[in-house]
Design a protein around this motif. Structure first.
Motif, short mmCIF file in Angstrom:
data_model
loop_
_atom_site.label_atom_id
_atom_site.label_comp_id
_atom_site.label_asym_id
_atom_site.label_seq_id
_atom_site.Cartn_x
_atom_site.Cartn_y
_atom_site.Cartn_z
N ARG A 43 0.56 -1.37 0.34
CA ARG A 43 0.11 0.15 0.20
C ARG A 43 1.03 1.38 0.19
NH1 ARG A 43 -3.09 1.56 4.59
NH2 ARG A 43 -4.27 3.02 2.91
N LEU A 44 0.15 2.67 -0.83
CA LEU A 44 1.56 3.30 -1.04
C LEU A 44 0.25 4.40 -0.58
CD1 LEU A 44 2.99 5.26 -1.65
CD2 LEU A 44 2.88 4.94 -4.05
N VAL A 45 0.96 5.51 0.52
CA VAL A 45 -0.79 6.00 0.16
C VAL A 45 0.04 8.47 -0.06
CG1 VAL A 45 -2.13 7.28 2.42
CG2 VAL A 45 -2.26 4.83 1.94
N PHE A 46 -0.39 8.61 -0.08
CA PHE A 46 0.00 9.80 -0.56
C PHE A 46 -1.32 10.80 0.40
CE2 PHE A 46 1.46 7.87 -4.89
CZ PHE A 46 2.79 8.58 -4.20
N LEU A 47 -0.76 11.75 0.97
CA LEU A 47 -1.14 12.52 2.34
C LEU A 47 -1.18 13.84 2.13
CD1 LEU A 47 -0.73 11.52 6.00
CD2 LEU A 47 -2.56 10.76 4.54
N ILE A 48 -2.59 14.28 1.58
CA ILE A 48 -2.76 16.31 1.18
C ILE A 48 -3.75 16.36 2.79
CG2 ILE A 48 -3.67 17.72 0.06
CD1 ILE A 48 -4.13 15.43 -2.48
N GLY A 49 -3.09 17.39 3.01
CA GLY A 49 -3.39 17.55 4.91
C GLY A 49 -5.30 18.54 3.74
N GLY A 50 -5.06 19.49 5.09
CA GLY A 50 -5.83 20.86 5.04
C GLY A 50 -5.53 21.77 4.81
N ALA A 51 -6.30 23.13 4.64
CA ALA A 51 -5.83 24.81 4.51
C ALA A 51 -4.71 25.30 4.87
CB ALA A 51 -7.01 25.14 4.27
N ASP A 52 -3.95 24.08 6.37
CA ASP A 52 -2.88 24.95 6.67
C ASP A 52 -1.63 23.66 6.64
OD1 ASP A 52 -4.22 27.23 7.47
OD2 ASP A 52 -5.14 26.22 9.26
N GLY A 53 -2.15 23.13 6.22
CA GLY A 53 -1.31 21.22 5.66
C GLY A 53 -1.31 20.55 6.70
N LEU A 54 -0.30 19.48 6.62
CA LEU A 54 -0.38 19.23 7.72
C LEU A 54 0.73 18.72 9.32
CD1 LEU A 54 0.68 15.55 4.62
CD2 LEU A 54 -1.22 15.96 6.01
N ASP A 55 -0.48 17.65 9.80
CA ASP A 55 0.46 18.22 11.21
C ASP A 55 1.70 17.99 11.29
OD1 ASP A 55 -0.02 17.88 15.04
OD2 ASP A 55 0.53 16.40 14.17
N PRO A 56 2.55 18.07 12.56
CA PRO A 56 4.54 18.05 12.39
C PRO A 56 4.37 16.28 12.49
CG PRO A 56 3.19 20.15 13.05
CD PRO A 56 2.70 18.83 13.12
N GLU A 57 3.21 15.90 13.30
CA GLU A 57 3.58 14.29 13.65
C GLU A 57 3.46 13.46 12.32
OE1 GLU A 57 2.09 12.71 17.37
OE2 GLU A 57 2.83 15.38 18.15
#
Length: 154
Positions: free
Chosen positions: A96-110
């Protein structure tokens, strides 16, 4: 190898939404013979605002996955290198390869720290819907490169 784009927020009916659907379908169809796919998009809604709450909503979709976070501080890759990276992961047995796209403020640092890699779309800031369409197109382009299709031109 299953490829999933996991994104915060739901896209309304728009030209970008149609582009995402088109490229996901093309990538799925072209990728079958290569051991890639299906390609899918998972839209995640957070019950509370903020990066931490969004991260909690995203985490269940990351189990047993190689995660690449879309982030402005990530590395921009030429299309051929992006394709080679996907092929290498598949050849190493990544399921499984997952690409993450965060919300308007980006992704959580963790989440960013836990990701196996970070992908940037260049130094510009892109609208959320357009970033999703661009990622879906690049996944299709990578699959077409690996298939030897004339879609990509150097």
């Amino acid at each position: 190898m299953k490829i999933t784009i996991v994104a915060i927020g739901r896209l309304a009916r728009s030209p970008e939404t149609e582009l995402v659907k088109l490229y996901v379908e093309r990538a799925t169809n072209a990728g079958r013979a290569l051991g890639l796919g299906p390609v899918e998009v998972v839209e995640v809604e957070s019950r509370k605002p903020g990066k931490a709450a969004e991260a909690e909503a995203l985490r269940p979709h990351l189990a047993d996955a190689h995660v690449i976070a879309c982030d402005e501080h990530g590395t921009a890759r030429p299309s051929r290198r992006f394709a080679e990276e996907i092929a290498t992961l598949r050849d190493r047995g990544v399921r499984r390869l997952v690409f993450l796209i965060g919300g308007a403020d980006g992704l959580d640092p963790e989440l960013l720290a836990a990701a196996h890699g970070k992908l940037a779309f260049g130094p510009q800031t892109w609208p959320h819907a357009l970033a999703r369409a661009m990622l879906a197109e690049q996944v299709y382009r990578a699959v077409s490169i690996l298939a030897g299709s004339p879609y990509h031109r150097d």
